[in-house]
Structures are given as structure tokens and as C-alpha cells.
Design an enzyme around this catalytic site. Structure first.
Site, PDB file in Angstrom:
ATOM      1  N   ASP A  29       0.855  -1.188   0.000  1.00  0.00           N
ATOM      2  CA  ASP A  29       0.000   0.000   0.000  1.00  0.00           C
ATOM      3  C   ASP A  29       0.894   1.241   0.000  1.00  0.00           C
ATOM      4  O   ASP A  29       1.898   1.300   0.705  1.00  0.00           O
ATOM      5  CB  ASP A  29      -0.918  -0.010   1.228  1.00  0.00           C
ATOM      6  CG  ASP A  29      -2.063   0.973   1.093  1.00  0.00           C
ATOM      7  OD1 ASP A  29      -3.227   0.520   1.010  1.00  0.00           O
ATOM      8  OD2 ASP A  29      -1.808   2.206   1.070  1.00  0.00           O
ATOM      9  N   ASN A  84     -13.015  -3.244   2.503  1.00  0.00           N
ATOM     10  CA  ASN A  84     -13.988  -2.162   2.595  1.00  0.00           C
ATOM     11  C   ASN A  84     -14.948  -2.258   1.407  1.00  0.00           C
ATOM     12  O   ASN A  84     -14.517  -2.493   0.274  1.00  0.00           O
ATOM     13  CB  ASN A  84     -13.271  -0.807   2.587  1.00  0.00           C
ATOM     14  CG  ASN A  84     -12.471  -0.583   3.860  1.00  0.00           C
ATOM     15  OD1 ASN A  84     -12.890  -0.988   4.937  1.00  0.00           O
ATOM     16  ND2 ASN A  84     -11.312   0.040   3.741  1.00  0.00           N
ATOM     17  N   HIS A  97     -10.432  -5.145  -3.334  1.00  0.00           N
ATOM     18  CA  HIS A  97      -9.079  -5.390  -2.809  1.00  0.00           C
ATOM     19  C   HIS A  97      -9.154  -5.846  -1.368  1.00  0.00           C
ATOM     20  O   HIS A  97     -10.022  -5.424  -0.613  1.00  0.00           O
ATOM     21  CB  HIS A  97      -8.199  -4.146  -2.937  1.00  0.00           C
ATOM     22  CG  HIS A  97      -8.817  -2.883  -2.410  1.00  0.00           C
ATOM     23  ND1 HIS A  97      -9.773  -2.180  -3.112  1.00  0.00           N
ATOM     24  CD2 HIS A  97      -8.622  -2.212  -1.257  1.00  0.00           C
ATOM     25  CE1 HIS A  97     -10.131  -1.115  -2.413  1.00  0.00           C
ATOM     26  NE2 HIS A  97      -9.456  -1.114  -1.274  1.00  0.00           N
ATOM     27  N   ILE A  98      -8.216  -6.695  -1.019  1.00  0.00           N
ATOM     28  CA  ILE A  98      -8.075  -7.172   0.358  1.00  0.00           C
ATOM     29  C   ILE A  98      -6.858  -6.486   0.962  1.00  0.00           C
ATOM     30  O   ILE A  98      -5.750  -6.588   0.433  1.00  0.00           O
ATOM     31  CB  ILE A  98      -7.878  -8.702   0.394  1.00  0.00           C
ATOM     32  CG1 ILE A  98      -9.071  -9.417  -0.238  1.00  0.00           C
ATOM     33  CG2 ILE A  98      -7.634  -9.179   1.827  1.00  0.00           C
ATOM     34  CD1 ILE A  98      -8.913 -10.940  -0.303  1.00  0.00           C
TER      35      ILE A  98
HETATM   36  P1  5GP Z   1      -9.759   1.500   0.328  1.00  0.00           P
HETATM   37  O1  5GP Z   1      -9.800   2.784   1.115  1.00  0.00           O
HETATM   38  O2  5GP Z   1     -10.445   1.660  -1.003  1.00  0.00           O
HETATM   39  O3  5GP Z   1     -10.223   0.306   1.104  1.00  0.00           O
HETATM   40  O4  5GP Z   1      -8.228   1.219   0.057  1.00  0.00           O
HETATM   41  C1  5GP Z   1      -7.532   1.779  -1.014  1.00  0.00           C
HETATM   42  C2  5GP Z   1      -6.072   1.697  -0.669  1.00  0.00           C
HETATM   43  O5  5GP Z   1      -5.308   1.913  -1.834  1.00  0.00           O
HETATM   44  C3  5GP Z   1      -5.618   2.738   0.370  1.00  0.00           C
HETATM   45  O6  5GP Z   1      -5.077   2.086   1.505  1.00  0.00           O
HETATM   46  C4  5GP Z   1      -4.583   3.569  -0.392  1.00  0.00           C
HETATM   47  O7  5GP Z   1      -3.496   3.966   0.414  1.00  0.00           O
HETATM   48  C5  5GP Z   1      -4.156   2.625  -1.496  1.00  0.00           C
HETATM   49  N1  5GP Z   1      -3.722   3.284  -2.704  1.00  0.00           N
HETATM   50  C6  5GP Z   1      -4.349   4.299  -3.359  1.00  0.00           C
HETATM   51  N2  5GP Z   1      -3.675   4.624  -4.463  1.00  0.00           N
HETATM   52  C7  5GP Z   1      -2.598   3.800  -4.517  1.00  0.00           C
HETATM   53  C8  5GP Z   1      -1.517   3.665  -5.449  1.00  0.00           C
HETATM   54  O8  5GP Z   1      -1.406   4.368  -6.454  1.00  0.00           O
HETATM   55  N3  5GP Z   1      -0.594   2.699  -5.174  1.00  0.00           N
HETATM   56  C9  5GP Z   1      -0.683   1.897  -4.076  1.00  0.00           C
HETATM   57  N4  5GP Z   1       0.280   0.981  -3.906  1.00  0.00           N
HETATM   58  N5  5GP Z   1      -1.686   2.002  -3.176  1.00  0.00           N
HETATM   59  C10 5GP Z   1      -2.629   2.944  -3.403  1.00  0.00           C
END
Ligand code: 5GP
Length: 111
Positions: A29, A84, A97-98
Site C-alpha cells: 500500500d 472495505n 481489494h483485500i
Molecule cells: P480503500 O480505502 O479503497 O479500502 O483502500 C484503497 C487503498 O489503496 C488505500 O489504503 C490507499 O493507500 C491505497 N492506494 C491508493 N492509491 C494507490 C496507489 O497508487 N498505489 C498503491 N500501492 N496504493 C494505493
């Protein structure tokens, strides 16, 4: 519309890859919430758990199995997996995503 994760899958955007196979991809992440914070995503563009179909049963089993293998390969004995689902839950990227989170004591209940 393509999400950030679609662009990571296609190679348009870089990632710090942890694991890959023909069904999924795992990478670190970009904003880690713990010493270990890995995201595991299916290559299939499923928006969230809300949009799962019966045909996704085997894929979801594969993802859960891989999440355990990836967590153990990262040296974790204790970790949290989070999916989420929907904006109110905190989902910001609408490609399933997990989260695999560990390496520190995690509190409960979540915020
Ligand atoms: P959500 O909030 O949708 O459950 O999780 C999305 C996750 O994706 C977040 O923890 C955020 O930090 C991560 N994320 C967003 N953009 C990027 C990216 O460009 N690269 C990576 N490796 N993680 C990302």
C-alpha cells in the site's frame, strides 16, 4: 472508468509487487497503516463485494488462500484482512481489494 488498480494491473502505473499469478496481484500500500500493509487484488475488474457473482466463488477462495500465504511470507503470525465495501465503509478505490495489515497491535472495534 479505469481505476488506479486497473492501471497497476496493466503496468501503466508502477507498484511495489509482493506476489503475482494469473488471477491476482499483491503490492505494498502506498500509504501503509502498519509496518506491513499489502493490497491483494483480483485481475478481474470487480468493483466490490457488492458486485460479486456466483462465478466468482473460486476466485474469492483463491484470494483468501493467497492472502494467508502472503501474510505468512511477510513474516506475520497475526494480521487483519479488511475488505472495505462502499464509500461509507471507507472504500476509495472501486476495484475489489483485500488489505493485509500487520506488524503492530491492532485495536478493535475499527473506527
Ligand atoms: P480503500 O480505502 O479503497 O479500502 O483502500 C484503497 C487503498 O489503496 C488505500 O489504503 C490507499 O493507500 C491505497 N492506494 C491508493 N492509491 C494507490 C496507489 O497508487 N498505489 C498503491 N500501492 N496504493 C494505493
Amino acid at each position: 472508468m479505469a481505476t488506479i488498480f486497473d492501471k497497476i494491473i496493466s503496468g501503466e502505473l508502477p507498484c511495489d509487487e509482493v506476489y503475482t499469478d494469473d488471477k491476482c496481484l499483491a503490492f505494498k500500500d502506498i500509504t501503509p497503516q502498519a509496518p506491513t500493509h499489502i493490497l491483494l487484488i483480483p485481475r478481474k475488474p470487480i468493483k466490490s463485494l457488492q458486485y460479486l457473482k456466483c462465478e466468482d466463488q473460486e476466485l474469492m477462495g483463491h484470494l483468501l488462500l493467497k492472502s494467508s500465504e502472503i501474510a505468512k511470507a511477510a513474516g506475520l503470525e497475526s494480521w487483519r484482512t479488511v475488505i472495505n465495501t462502499g464509500a461509507e465503509s471507507g472504500q476509495t478505490v472501486f476495484h475489489l481489494h483485500i488489505h493485509i495489515i500487520g506488524g503492530r497491535k491492532l485495536s478493535w472495534p475499527p473506527g
